[in-house]
Design a protein around this motif. Structure first.
Motif, PDB file in Angstrom:
ATOM      1  N   LEU A 137      35.537  70.207  49.446  1.00  0.00           N
ATOM      2  CA  LEU A 137      36.028  69.960  50.811  1.00  0.00           C
ATOM      3  C   LEU A 137      36.117  68.461  51.062  1.00  0.00           C
ATOM      4  O   LEU A 137      35.764  67.636  50.206  1.00  0.00           O
ATOM      5  N   GLN A 138      36.568  68.151  52.272  1.00  0.00           N
ATOM      6  CA  GLN A 138      36.718  66.752  52.634  1.00  0.00           C
ATOM      7  C   GLN A 138      35.381  66.018  52.600  1.00  0.00           C
ATOM      8  O   GLN A 138      35.301  64.862  52.192  1.00  0.00           O
ATOM      9  N   LYS A 139      34.305  66.758  52.991  1.00  0.00           N
ATOM     10  CA  LYS A 139      32.986  66.132  53.014  1.00  0.00           C
ATOM     11  C   LYS A 139      32.439  65.836  51.623  1.00  0.00           C
ATOM     12  O   LYS A 139      31.479  65.073  51.461  1.00  0.00           O
TER      13      LYS A 139
ATOM     14  N   THR B 279      29.430  72.508  36.351  1.00  0.00           N
ATOM     15  CA  THR B 279      30.659  73.121  36.879  1.00  0.00           C
ATOM     16  C   THR B 279      30.728  72.892  38.381  1.00  0.00           C
ATOM     17  O   THR B 279      29.743  72.530  39.044  1.00  0.00           O
ATOM     18  N   VAL B 280      31.942  73.133  38.930  1.00  0.00           N
ATOM     19  CA  VAL B 280      32.150  73.067  40.374  1.00  0.00           C
ATOM     20  C   VAL B 280      31.588  74.349  40.975  1.00  0.00           C
ATOM     21  O   VAL B 280      31.999  75.449  40.616  1.00  0.00           O
TER      22      VAL B 280
ATOM     23  N   PRO C  48      27.978  70.298  45.596  1.00  0.00           N
ATOM     24  CA  PRO C  48      29.200  70.985  45.144  1.00  0.00           C
ATOM     25  C   PRO C  48      29.217  71.238  43.640  1.00  0.00           C
ATOM     26  O   PRO C  48      30.176  71.809  43.119  1.00  0.00           O
ATOM     27  N   PHE C  49      28.177  70.815  42.937  1.00  0.00           N
ATOM     28  CA  PHE C  49      28.149  70.968  41.485  1.00  0.00           C
ATOM     29  C   PHE C  49      26.903  71.742  41.075  1.00  0.00           C
ATOM     30  O   PHE C  49      25.863  71.671  41.721  1.00  0.00           O
ATOM     31  N   ARG C  50      27.028  72.499  40.000  1.00  0.00           N
ATOM     32  CA  ARG C  50      25.937  73.304  39.473  1.00  0.00           C
ATOM     33  C   ARG C  50      25.720  72.960  37.997  1.00  0.00           C
ATOM     34  O   ARG C  50      26.668  72.752  37.251  1.00  0.00           O
ATOM     35  N   LEU C  51      24.420  72.947  37.628  1.00  0.00           N
ATOM     36  CA  LEU C  51      24.030  72.650  36.249  1.00  0.00           C
ATOM     37  C   LEU C  51      23.439  73.893  35.615  1.00  0.00           C
ATOM     38  O   LEU C  51      22.526  74.506  36.167  1.00  0.00           O
TER      39      LEU C  51
ATOM     40  N   THR D  95      40.056  70.661  42.164  1.00  0.00           N
ATOM     41  CA  THR D  95      39.420  71.442  41.103  1.00  0.00           C
ATOM     42  C   THR D  95      38.845  72.720  41.688  1.00  0.00           C
ATOM     43  O   THR D  95      38.115  72.693  42.682  1.00  0.00           O
ATOM     44  N   ILE D  96      39.163  73.843  41.063  1.00  0.00           N
ATOM     45  CA  ILE D  96      38.730  75.137  41.600  1.00  0.00           C
ATOM     46  C   ILE D  96      37.296  75.411  41.184  1.00  0.00           C
ATOM     47  O   ILE D  96      36.787  74.828  40.203  1.00  0.00           O
TER      48      ILE D  96
END
Length: 449
Positions: free
Chosen positions: A320-322, A314-315, A303-306, A266-267
Motif C-alpha cells: 500500500l501507499q503506507k 516474500t511479500v 509487509p514482508f515475511r521471512l 509486487t503481488i
C-alpha cells in the motif's frame, strides 16, 4: 639278607681200647626260599626335568629305575603310568624310559606331573610310586596378537592435547621377554601416540573435525623375543565427532549495507530476496533457522515475511501507499547446537519504491536492542534503526497531532458551555399555556416489534 647257609657237621668217635678214630665231616647246604615280602624301590621318589616346547615327537625324556630286594619273579619289576595320564606320554615297561609322542606347547600347559608305578611279579605283586614333574620351557613361537584387527574409536573435536582416544589391547602368550610387547604408530601423519605402559592411544594436538573428520593409522606390536622378534599389525580408524564450535556464515546478502528495491506493484507471495547461510558443523549443529528480531505485533504489520527454514523473504500482503519507503529487517541466523546455539546477524534492507533504480544506503543500520539474541524470537526486543531524518519527521508529526487534538477539545468545550447557558435562560423566562399538557418522558420506550 642271605639266600643260603652252609652247615659243617664233624663226627668224631673213640674205639673200645680208647684209641681215637678219625673224624668224619659233612656239609649241609641250607637254601632260604624267597617270599615276596619287598616292594620295588625307586632310586628317587621325585624326578624333575625341563623340556623345551616344540620338541620332536618321540623325544626321550628320562629313564626311571626301581630295584626289588626279592629274587626271581618276585624281583622282576615292570613300569607303568597312572591311567589318568595324557596319552602323549609313554614309558617302557621293562626299561623305564619315559618319552613323549607329541609336540609340547608351553602356552597350552606349562607343567606336566606324571605318576609312575613300579610293580614286581610276585604273588600277590607289590608296587611303589614315583612322581615325575616336567616343566616346559618357552620359545618365542607366538607373535603379539591384537584383540581385534580393526580398532574403531570416536572422540570429540577440540579435546585437550594428550587426551585418551581409547585402549588398544594386545597380548602375547609367550613368557618373559618373549611375551613383552611394545606398540608403535606407523603409516600415520595424524597427531597420535601410544602409551605402552597402559596400552592406550592418545592425541598430541587439538583435533578439528572441520579440517579432518577421521584418521586412518596402523599400530605395530613387536615382542622382545630371542633369537628374533615377532610382530603383528592392526588398523585403527578414529572418527572425530562434531561439537558446535562454528557460527553460521551468511553468504547472501553479501553485507549489512546491501539493499534491494521492491516495486509497489509486487503481488503478495512473491519472492523478493533470500538469505543463504552455511554452517561448517554437522547434524543439529549445522541446522540453520532464520528469525526476524521483533515482537509478533511488529512482524504482523510488516509487509514482508521471512521463512524460518528456507530463508526466503516474500511479500506478505498487497503493498500500500503506507508501505513506501525503506524497510530494515534485523535477522538472527541460528544453528541448532546444544546446549546453546551459536548465531550471527544480518540486516536485510528493502526499499519499496516506484522507481526501480539502484538502492543505496547512507549508513549501515545499527541494532540498538539487547545483545541477548539467543533467546526465543517471541521474547526478543523490537529492533530500531537509527535514522535522523525519519526521527525528526516522526517528532514533527507527533507534535502536529497533539496540537490539532488540543484545538478540537477547546472548541468542543466552548460549544457545550454556550448551549448550556441558552437552556438555562429559556427555563427562567418561559410559561405553560392553558391548553398545553406537559409530556412525561418514560424511562424506556419499546417499539411494536
Amino acid at each position: 639278607m642271605k639266600s643260603e647257609h652252609y652247615i659243617y657237621v664233624v663226627v668224631q668217635g673213640r674205639s673200645a681200647e680208647g684209641s681215637v678214630i678219625i673224624s668224619s665231616r659233612r656239609v649241609i647246604r641250607v637254601l632260604v626260599a624267597d617270599v615276596n615280602d619287598n616292594a620295588p624301590h625307586f632310586l628317587q621318589s621325585r624326578y624333575q626335568l625341563e623340556v623345551e616346547e616344540n620338541n620332536q615327537p618321540g623325544k626321550l625324556l628320562l629313564r626311571v629305575s626301581a630295584s626289588d630286594a626279592d629274587s626271581g619273579y618276585n624281583s622282576r619289576v615292570t613300569y607303568s603310568l597312572d591311567k589318568h595320564t595324557s596319552t602323549i606320554f609313554n614309558i617302557g615297561p621293562e626299561t623305564g624310559q619315559l618319552s613323549v609322542s607329541a609336540v609340547l606347547d608351553r602356552e597350552q600347559q606349562g607343567v606336566h606331573t606324571l605318576t609312575v608305578f613300579a610293580r614286581d611279579s610276585g604273588s600277590p605283586p607289590l608296587e611303589s610310586v614315583a612322581t615325575v614333574s616336567i616343566r616346559v620351557l618357552d620359545q618365542n613361537d607366538n607373535a603379539p596378537a591384537f584383540l581385534t584387527p580393526h580398532f574403531i574409536f570416536f572422540i570429540h573435536e577440540n579435546v585437550p592435547p594428550f587426551a585418551q582416544v581409547g585402549r588398544v589391547g594386545v597380548t602375547d602368550p609367550d613368557e618373559g621377554e618373549n611375551g613383552n610387547t611394545e606398540l608403535h604408530v606407523v603409516n600415520s601423519s595424524g597427531p597420535f601416540v601410544v602409551d605402552n605402559t597402559k596400552g592406550t592411544l592418545h592425541t598430541t594436538n587439538n583435533l578439528d573435525r572441520e579440517t579432518d573428520d577421521h584418521y586412518e593409522l596402523y599400530l605395530l606390536a613387536s615382542d622382545h623375543g630371542h633369537p628374533f622378534t615377532l610382530t603383528s599389525a592392526a588398523r585403527v580408524t578414529i572418527f572425530v565427532e562434531d561439537i558446535n564450535d562454528n557460527q553460521p556464515k551468511v553468504i547472501l546478502p553479501s553485507s549489512n549495507s546491501s539493499c534491494q528495491t521492491v516495486s509497489p506493484a509486487t503481488i503478495a507471495g512473491t519472492l523478493v530476496t533470500k538469505i543463504y547461510a552455511i554452517d561448517e558443523d554437522l547434524g543439529l549443529n549445522s541446522e540453520i533457522t532464520y528469525t526476524v528480531v521483533a515482537p509478533e505485533s511488529a512482524q504482523n504489520s510488516s509487509p514482508f515475511r521471512l521463512d524460518s527454514r528456507s530463508g526466503n523473504i516474500t511479500v506478505a500482503q498487497q503493498l500500500l501507499q503506507k508501505d513506501l519507503g525503506m524497510h530494515h529487517m534485523f535477522i538472527v541466523v541460528r544453528d541448532g547446537g546444544k546446549p546453546a546455539p551459536l548465531y550471527t546477524t544480518i540486516w536485510v534492507n528493502l526499499l519499496v519504491n516506484e522507481s526501480m533504480g539502484p538502492c543505496n544506503l547512507d549508513r549501515v543500520p545499527t541494532w540498538t536492542g539487547t545483545s541477548d539474541l539467543d533467546q526465543t524470537p517471541s521474547k526478543a526486543p523490537i529492533c530500531e534503526v537509527e535514522d535522523t531524518r525519519s526521527a525528526q519527521l516522526t517528532l514533527l508529526v507527533g507534535l502536529g497531532m497533539m496540537l490539532v487534538s488540543t484545538c478540537l477539545l477547546m472548541v468542543t468545550i466552548v460549544l457545550y458551555l454556550k448551549q448550556k447557558r441558552k437552556s438555562l435562560q429559556q427555563n427562567r423566562g418561559g410559561h405553560v399555556e392553558e391548553n398545553e399538557i406537559p409530556l412525561r418522558l418514560k424511562d424506556k420506550y419499546y417499539s411494536d416489534d
